[in-house]
Write a protein that holds these residues in place. Structure first.
Motif, short mmCIF file in Angstrom:
data_model
loop_
_atom_site.label_atom_id
_atom_site.label_comp_id
_atom_site.label_asym_id
_atom_site.label_seq_id
_atom_site.Cartn_x
_atom_site.Cartn_y
_atom_site.Cartn_z
N TRP A 106 3.85 1.90 -5.87
CA TRP A 106 3.33 2.10 -4.52
C TRP A 106 4.45 2.31 -3.52
CZ3 TRP A 106 3.32 -0.82 0.11
CH2 TRP A 106 2.41 -0.40 1.08
N GLU A 124 -0.73 -7.68 -1.22
CA GLU A 124 -2.06 -7.74 -1.83
C GLU A 124 -2.12 -7.04 -3.19
OE1 GLU A 124 -4.74 -9.49 -0.80
OE2 GLU A 124 -3.48 -10.28 0.81
N LEU A 125 -1.17 -6.16 -3.43
CA LEU A 125 -1.15 -5.45 -4.70
C LEU A 125 -0.69 -6.36 -5.84
CD1 LEU A 125 0.51 -2.05 -3.77
CD2 LEU A 125 -1.83 -2.38 -4.56
N PRO A 126 -1.25 -6.17 -7.03
CA PRO A 126 -0.69 -6.88 -8.19
C PRO A 126 0.75 -6.42 -8.41
CG PRO A 126 -2.82 -5.90 -8.72
CD PRO A 126 -2.42 -5.38 -7.37
N MET A 127 1.58 -7.29 -8.94
CA MET A 127 3.00 -7.01 -9.11
C MET A 127 3.26 -5.70 -9.87
SD MET A 127 6.08 -7.87 -8.36
CE MET A 127 6.05 -9.58 -7.83
N GLU A 128 2.43 -5.40 -10.86
CA GLU A 128 2.68 -4.20 -11.67
C GLU A 128 2.46 -2.90 -10.90
OE1 GLU A 128 -1.53 -5.61 -12.92
OE2 GLU A 128 0.40 -6.56 -12.54
N PHE A 129 1.84 -2.95 -9.72
CA PHE A 129 1.62 -1.76 -8.91
C PHE A 129 2.61 -1.61 -7.76
CE2 PHE A 129 -2.94 -2.44 -10.27
CZ PHE A 129 -2.92 -1.43 -11.22
N ARG A 130 3.33 -2.67 -7.43
CA ARG A 130 4.14 -2.67 -6.21
C ARG A 130 5.27 -1.64 -6.24
NH1 ARG A 130 4.44 -9.11 -4.63
NH2 ARG A 130 2.17 -9.39 -4.63
#
Length: 78
Positions: A68, A59-65
């Motif tokens: 995280w 569910e996270l945008p790619m730039e946060f994965r």
């Protein structure tokens, strides 16, 4: 009451959760830019055990994965 005792017990059984195939988890991790192999393996070890964690990652945008996952790895190593 229309149902039997057995029907009542069936309503208490846990619902089947969808299980993400391990290959799908690997493919998703490989798409994360600049994720080190050791970080990928640590994350894979956690994600195959928790469908909830994998769904949260997706569910996270790619730039946060990546960030995280690294935070998740740090949290569990302390």
């Amino acid at each position: 009451m229309k149902g039997s005792f057995q029907d009542a017990l069936k309503s208490l059984e846990p619902l089947e959760q969808p299980i993400t195939p391990p290959l799908e988890i690997i493919v998703a991790l490989e798409k994360i830019p600049d994720l080190a192999r050791s970080d990928m393996l640590r994350a894979y070890g956690k994600l195959i055990l928790s469908e909830c964690l994998f769904q949260a990652l997706m569910e996270l945008p790619m730039e946060f994965r990546k960030e995280w996952l690294l935070m998740l790895n740090e949290k569990n190593n302390v």
